[in-house]
Design an enzyme around this catalytic site. Structure first.
Site, short mmCIF file in Angstrom:
data_model
loop_
_atom_site.label_atom_id
_atom_site.label_comp_id
_atom_site.label_asym_id
_atom_site.label_seq_id
_atom_site.Cartn_x
_atom_site.Cartn_y
_atom_site.Cartn_z
N ASP A 36 0.85 -1.19 0.00
CA ASP A 36 0.00 0.00 0.00
C ASP A 36 0.89 1.24 0.00
O ASP A 36 1.88 1.33 0.73
CB ASP A 36 -0.91 -0.01 1.24
CG ASP A 36 -2.07 0.95 1.10
OD1 ASP A 36 -3.22 0.49 1.01
OD2 ASP A 36 -1.82 2.18 1.11
N GLN B 212 -14.33 2.43 1.48
CA GLN B 212 -13.72 1.99 0.22
C GLN B 212 -13.43 3.19 -0.67
O GLN B 212 -14.31 4.01 -0.94
CB GLN B 212 -14.66 1.01 -0.51
CG GLN B 212 -14.03 0.43 -1.76
CD GLN B 212 -14.88 -0.63 -2.44
OE1 GLN B 212 -16.04 -0.86 -2.06
NE2 GLN B 212 -14.32 -1.29 -3.44
N HIS C 257 -10.25 -5.62 -3.20
CA HIS C 257 -8.92 -5.88 -2.65
C HIS C 257 -9.03 -6.21 -1.18
O HIS C 257 -9.91 -5.70 -0.48
CB HIS C 257 -7.99 -4.68 -2.86
CG HIS C 257 -8.55 -3.38 -2.38
ND1 HIS C 257 -9.48 -2.67 -3.09
CD2 HIS C 257 -8.31 -2.68 -1.25
CE1 HIS C 257 -9.81 -1.57 -2.43
NE2 HIS C 257 -9.11 -1.55 -1.30
N HIS D 79 -6.94 -6.04 2.34
CA HIS D 79 -5.79 -5.46 3.03
C HIS D 79 -5.23 -6.49 4.00
O HIS D 79 -5.98 -7.10 4.77
CB HIS D 79 -6.21 -4.25 3.88
CG HIS D 79 -6.77 -3.09 3.12
ND1 HIS D 79 -6.07 -1.91 2.93
CD2 HIS D 79 -7.98 -2.90 2.54
CE1 HIS D 79 -6.84 -1.05 2.26
NE2 HIS D 79 -8.00 -1.62 2.02
P1 5GP Z 1 -9.74 1.12 0.20
O1 5GP Z 1 -9.95 2.34 1.03
O2 5GP Z 1 -10.37 1.23 -1.16
O3 5GP Z 1 -10.11 -0.15 0.92
O4 5GP Z 1 -8.18 0.98 0.02
C1 5GP Z 1 -7.48 1.55 -1.05
C2 5GP Z 1 -6.02 1.52 -0.67
O5 5GP Z 1 -5.26 1.75 -1.83
C3 5GP Z 1 -5.63 2.60 0.35
O6 5GP Z 1 -5.09 2.00 1.52
C4 5GP Z 1 -4.60 3.44 -0.40
O7 5GP Z 1 -3.54 3.88 0.41
C5 5GP Z 1 -4.13 2.50 -1.49
N1 5GP Z 1 -3.69 3.18 -2.71
C6 5GP Z 1 -4.35 4.20 -3.33
N2 5GP Z 1 -3.68 4.56 -4.45
C7 5GP Z 1 -2.60 3.73 -4.52
C8 5GP Z 1 -1.53 3.62 -5.45
O8 5GP Z 1 -1.42 4.34 -6.46
N3 5GP Z 1 -0.58 2.66 -5.20
C9 5GP Z 1 -0.65 1.85 -4.11
N4 5GP Z 1 0.34 0.95 -3.95
N5 5GP Z 1 -1.65 1.92 -3.21
C10 5GP Z 1 -2.61 2.85 -3.41
#
Ligand code: 5GP
Ligand code: ZN
Length: 115
Positions: free
Chosen positions: A31, A95, A101, A103
């Site tokens: 992340d 999200q 995805h 984590h």
């Molecule tokens: P969500 O909130 O959708 O469950 O998690 C999305 C995750 O993607 C977040 O923890 C955020 O830090 C990560 N993320 C967002 N953009 C990028 C990126 O460009 N590269 C990587 N490696 N992680 C990302």
């Protein structure tokens, strides 16, 4: 591949990422904004927008998602002390990226309940 999806573009290698694990079905990478010393995202290559969009035909993929995460957790040395899996869904779940995805968070003790 969905052109306007960040994680599809990461999987396709159009946007750089730090690979942790890769096979025909999943890609796992670090992340960009880690919430713990170890924070890995395990992503199916198939574009499923969120966990509630999974269909019965995705049952094997969902099972493999957990088994793959277990492999990554072991590889990352998290299994002695423990770790946490999180799947956020929609606005109240936090999200931000609409490509399913999981984590993997580890390397410190997790709080409960989460904020
Ligand atoms: P969500 O909130 O959708 O469950 O998690 C999305 C995750 O993607 C977040 O923890 C955020 O830090 C990560 N993320 C967002 N953009 C990028 C990126 O460009 N590269 C990587 N490696 N992680 C990302
Ligand atoms: Zn996608």
């Amino acid at each position: 591949m969905t052109d306007d999806c960040l994680f599809c573009r990461i999987i396709a290698g159009e946007i750089p990422s730090t690979e942790v694990y890769s096979d025909d079905v999943f890609y796992a990478f670090r992340d960009i904004n880690p919430g713990a010393p170890t924070h890995v995202l395990v992503v199916p290559r198939k574009h499923i927008p969120k966990i509630t969009a999974a269909e019965p035909a995705d049952a094997a993929l969902l099972g493999k998602l957990i088994l793959t995460a277990n492999k990554v957790a072991e590889q990352e040395g998290l299994c002695d002390k423990g770790f946490r899996y999180v799947i956020n869904c929609d606005a109240w779940g936090g999200q931000m990226v609409f490509h399913l995805h999981l984590h993997i968070l580890g390397g410190r003790k997790m709080d409960w309940p989460p904020g």
